[in-house]
Design a protein around this motif. Sequence first.
Motif, mmCIF file in Angstrom:
data_model
loop_
_atom_site.group_PDB
_atom_site.id
_atom_site.type_symbol
_atom_site.label_atom_id
_atom_site.label_comp_id
_atom_site.label_asym_id
_atom_site.label_seq_id
_atom_site.Cartn_x
_atom_site.Cartn_y
_atom_site.Cartn_z
ATOM 1 N N ALA A 81 0.856 -0.843 -0.157
ATOM 2 C CA ALA A 81 -0.012 0.220 -0.020
ATOM 3 C C ALA A 81 1.017 0.765 0.169
ATOM 4 O O ALA A 81 0.384 2.048 -0.911
ATOM 5 C CB ALA A 81 -0.702 0.256 0.951
ATOM 6 N N GLU A 87 -5.002 -0.751 -2.941
ATOM 7 C CA GLU A 87 -5.403 -0.488 -2.510
ATOM 8 C C GLU A 87 -6.377 -1.433 -1.384
ATOM 9 O O GLU A 87 -6.857 -2.310 -1.910
ATOM 10 C CB GLU A 87 -6.498 0.739 -2.847
ATOM 11 C CG GLU A 87 -6.764 0.657 -3.748
ATOM 12 C CD GLU A 87 -7.594 0.881 -4.919
ATOM 13 O OE1 GLU A 87 -7.355 2.948 -4.773
ATOM 14 O OE2 GLU A 87 -8.408 1.029 -5.270
ATOM 15 N N ARG A 88 -6.439 -1.258 -0.270
ATOM 16 C CA ARG A 88 -8.012 -1.652 0.469
ATOM 17 C C ARG A 88 -9.618 -1.387 0.496
ATOM 18 O O ARG A 88 -9.153 0.082 0.208
ATOM 19 C CB ARG A 88 -7.458 -2.059 2.066
ATOM 20 C CG ARG A 88 -5.956 -2.625 2.312
ATOM 21 C CD ARG A 88 -5.573 -2.774 3.605
ATOM 22 N NE ARG A 88 -4.116 -3.522 3.566
ATOM 23 C CZ ARG A 88 -3.517 -2.822 4.304
ATOM 24 N NH1 ARG A 88 -3.638 -1.608 4.889
ATOM 25 N NH2 ARG A 88 -2.258 -3.554 4.370
ATOM 26 N N ARG A 89 -10.204 -1.646 0.225
ATOM 27 C CA ARG A 89 -11.302 -1.795 0.197
ATOM 28 C C ARG A 89 -12.089 -1.795 1.154
ATOM 29 O O ARG A 89 -11.866 -3.400 1.563
ATOM 30 C CB ARG A 89 -12.276 -1.489 -1.012
ATOM 31 C CG ARG A 89 -11.725 -0.285 -1.927
ATOM 32 C CD ARG A 89 -11.558 -0.623 -3.837
ATOM 33 N NE ARG A 89 -11.054 -0.134 -4.548
ATOM 34 C CZ ARG A 89 -11.131 -0.806 -5.774
ATOM 35 N NH1 ARG A 89 -12.083 -1.949 -6.197
ATOM 36 N NH2 ARG A 89 -10.428 -0.572 -6.886
ATOM 37 N N THR A 103 -3.482 -1.582 -8.461
ATOM 38 C CA THR A 103 -3.249 -0.229 -8.813
ATOM 39 C C THR A 103 -2.959 -0.428 -9.699
ATOM 40 O O THR A 103 -2.452 -1.375 -10.472
ATOM 41 C CB THR A 103 -2.350 0.616 -8.245
ATOM 42 O OG1 THR A 103 -1.246 0.201 -7.930
ATOM 43 C CG2 THR A 103 -3.442 0.792 -6.395
#
Length: 152
Positions: A81, A87-89, A103
């Motif tokens: 990251a 990316e974390r969601r 990404t």
Amino acid sequence: MQVTDGRMDFDKTRSAGYLANHLARLFAQHLAAGIAPVGLAPAQFMTLLELWREDGLTQAELCARLDVEQATMAGTLGRMARDGLIERRAHPVDRRAQTVHLTSRARALEGPATAAAQAVNAQALSALPEADREPFVASLSRIVAEMRRRKP
């Protein structure tokens, strides 16, 4: 194993476990050198391999697929990251979990990183006659599957 002077001698050159571990370390060293120019470390690469196949996995799913501990994966994902690779969601169903997504930077690295890994594999397998390469890899796959099935 032989008994010498009342003790068991362990011949590492005939030990599948020792040789597999040694081979894994050598592969990791060569892979690290091969993917360093694209800015990746081996742990990041193996995580990306899973995400290139299926984006949006959870940390727990990555741990299970890669046979690594949660803490190890958490550190790897943190670095990824930070480096702009993932990316974390929020998970769409489980509010306690997050999904991990590639990404555009990580997607762009797939070609060069996998080419470097393929070169390392080709270099290593060049030690075997062409006809022995596919059966060797198939045997390794069966051994991995058996060891996974028989978790310690």
